[in-house]
Design a protein around this motif. Structure first.
Motif, PDB file in Angstrom:
ATOM      1  N   VAL A   7       0.852  -1.190   0.000  1.00  0.00           N
ATOM      2  CA  VAL A   7       0.000   0.000   0.000  1.00  0.00           C
ATOM      3  C   VAL A   7       0.884   1.234   0.000  1.00  0.00           C
ATOM      4  O   VAL A   7       1.785   1.379   0.830  1.00  0.00           O
ATOM      5  CB  VAL A   7      -0.932   0.031   1.228  1.00  0.00           C
ATOM      6  N   GLU A   8       0.638   2.106  -0.960  1.00  0.00           N
ATOM      7  CA  GLU A   8       1.363   3.376  -1.061  1.00  0.00           C
ATOM      8  C   GLU A   8       0.434   4.491  -0.593  1.00  0.00           C
ATOM      9  O   GLU A   8      -0.606   4.742  -1.201  1.00  0.00           O
ATOM     10  CB  GLU A   8       1.805   3.626  -2.497  1.00  0.00           C
ATOM     11  N   VAL A   9       0.805   5.145   0.502  1.00  0.00           N
ATOM     12  CA  VAL A   9      -0.014   6.208   1.081  1.00  0.00           C
ATOM     13  C   VAL A   9       0.600   7.549   0.706  1.00  0.00           C
ATOM     14  O   VAL A   9       1.649   7.945   1.225  1.00  0.00           O
ATOM     15  CB  VAL A   9      -0.104   6.075   2.613  1.00  0.00           C
ATOM     16  N   THR A  14      -4.158   7.130  -2.065  1.00  0.00           N
ATOM     17  CA  THR A  14      -3.629   5.900  -1.476  1.00  0.00           C
ATOM     18  C   THR A  14      -4.008   4.743  -2.383  1.00  0.00           C
ATOM     19  O   THR A  14      -5.169   4.598  -2.770  1.00  0.00           O
ATOM     20  CB  THR A  14      -4.203   5.682  -0.064  1.00  0.00           C
ATOM     21  N   LYS A  15      -3.009   3.911  -2.736  1.00  0.00           N
ATOM     22  CA  LYS A  15      -3.231   2.821  -3.686  1.00  0.00           C
ATOM     23  C   LYS A  15      -2.725   1.506  -3.098  1.00  0.00           C
ATOM     24  O   LYS A  15      -1.701   1.485  -2.405  1.00  0.00           O
ATOM     25  CB  LYS A  15      -2.491   3.099  -4.999  1.00  0.00           C
ATOM     26  N   SER A  16      -3.436   0.437  -3.407  1.00  0.00           N
ATOM     27  CA  SER A  16      -3.000  -0.896  -2.982  1.00  0.00           C
ATOM     28  C   SER A  16      -2.729  -1.756  -4.203  1.00  0.00           C
ATOM     29  O   SER A  16      -3.414  -1.656  -5.227  1.00  0.00           O
ATOM     30  CB  SER A  16      -4.058  -1.557  -2.095  1.00  0.00           C
ATOM     31  N   LEU A  52      -8.090   5.781   6.167  1.00  0.00           N
ATOM     32  CA  LEU A  52      -6.947   4.916   5.868  1.00  0.00           C
ATOM     33  C   LEU A  52      -7.033   3.606   6.635  1.00  0.00           C
ATOM     34  O   LEU A  52      -6.788   2.529   6.062  1.00  0.00           O
ATOM     35  CB  LEU A  52      -5.638   5.633   6.188  1.00  0.00           C
ATOM     36  N   ILE A  66       3.024  -1.333   4.202  1.00  0.00           N
ATOM     37  CA  ILE A  66       2.504   0.016   3.979  1.00  0.00           C
ATOM     38  C   ILE A  66       3.650   1.020   3.969  1.00  0.00           C
ATOM     39  O   ILE A  66       4.519   1.008   4.852  1.00  0.00           O
ATOM     40  CB  ILE A  66       1.478   0.396   5.072  1.00  0.00           C
ATOM     41  N   GLY A  68       4.474   5.222   3.446  1.00  0.00           N
ATOM     42  CA  GLY A  68       3.989   6.590   3.354  1.00  0.00           C
ATOM     43  C   GLY A  68       5.002   7.479   2.667  1.00  0.00           C
ATOM     44  O   GLY A  68       6.218   7.280   2.798  1.00  0.00           O
TER      45      GLY A  68
END
Length: 291
Positions: A7-9, A14-16, A52, A66, A68
């Motif tokens: 997961v990119e926050v 935010t994308k998984s 989130l 995850i 960030g």
């Protein structure tokens, strides 16, 4: 490990992604305005936190990693310590903050790992709160020029970018944005757009794209010449209805940030004297998964 989720926050999106046996597929995305709301509240917004947490907890996989980016690099050590604890208490997972250099290198690796091209390529990693740029030559990064502004910062300066159609002069916005850029010493003919789903953006709007004629890569199928991109961007700003696009695609909040990103792209195109742009959906996830 053959199967896991990354997961990119980001500051805004935010994308998984699901990694399984060497293949990466995007699972879902959500727009969470971390940077915009942080500026208002001077803290991470409680509503955003729980958006989130819910997003993470709805992922049905055992192994989730995850990461960030922008906004989480800029909070204080105390804030970050409190955030890390709250995040783990609510999701059971660790929250990892990547530096701009790490994000840059992971993404560039995803761009260049499977291509054969002699010469210089610029790789732009566009975000809501930062813009990373690398100049690559013969498969190696020869220069980095990261800037602490992104699409959200541009929209804050020109709020009509989020409206149905734009009223502010296009060239004025480009020239003012140039003042924010950490300008590199090198130039390049090609600019690869990474860090977001630019492929979807170009396809959905019907940009006059053509087959990538510089190299073959599954995630980099298209290119567009500078003049065609400039003409179509102006059409996107002043003639096309953002209200209609958002409604038709059911991704209204995502589209509200796209014109700010287009200003970031065109600014770098002019500074670097780019001839062709190559849109991709490559993010740092592709580099993380392979390293």
């Amino acid at each position: 490990m053959n199967k896991f989720v990354i997961v990119e926050v980001g500051s805004t999106t935010t994308k998984s992604y699901l990694y399984e046996n060497g293949t990466i597929n995007e699972l879902n995305l959500i727009v969470i305005s971390f940077k915009e709301d942080y500026k208002k509240d001077n803290k991470i917004n409680d509503k955003n936190k729980h958006l989130l947490f819910d997003f993470i907890n709805n992922i049905k996989e055992e192994h989730i990693f995850i990461y960030g980016t922008s906004i989480f690099r800029n909070i204080t050590d105390i804030e970050l310590e409190e955030w890390n604890k709250e995040f783990k208490d609510n999701t059971r997972f660790d929250f990892n903050v990547v530096t701009s250099d790490m994000e840059n290198e992971y993404t560039v690796y995803g761009v260049i790992s499977n291509i054969d091209y002699e010469g210089k390529i610029a790789v732009m990693i566009g975000g809501g709160g930062s813009t990373e740029l690398s100049i690559v030559e013969n498969g190696k990064i020869i220069e980095k020029a990261n800037s602490t502004f992104g699409a959200i910062d541009i929209i804050e300066s020109y709020p009509d970018l989020k409206e149905d159609k734009v009223t502010t002069d296009y060239d004025l916005m480009i020239n003012e944005t140039k003042k924010l850029v950490n300008i590199p010493n090198n130039k390049a003919d090609l600019l690869v757009l990474a860090g977001g789903n630019y492929t979807y953006f170009y396809e959905e709007l019907g940009f006059p794209i053509q087959k990538n004629k510089f190299y073959e890569a599954e995630l980099q199928p298209y290119c567009i010449d500078r003049e065609s991109m400039d003409l179509f961007d102006r059409k996107f700003f002043y003639e096309m209805s953002l209200d209609e696009i958002g409604k038709r695609t059911n991704r209204d909040s995502w589209w509200r940030g796209t014109r700010g990103m287009r200003i970031c792209v065109e600014t770098l195109v002019q500074i670097l004297d780019i001839k062709y742009t190559i849109p991709t959906k490559i993010s740092m996830v592709y580099g993380i998964a392979e390293t």
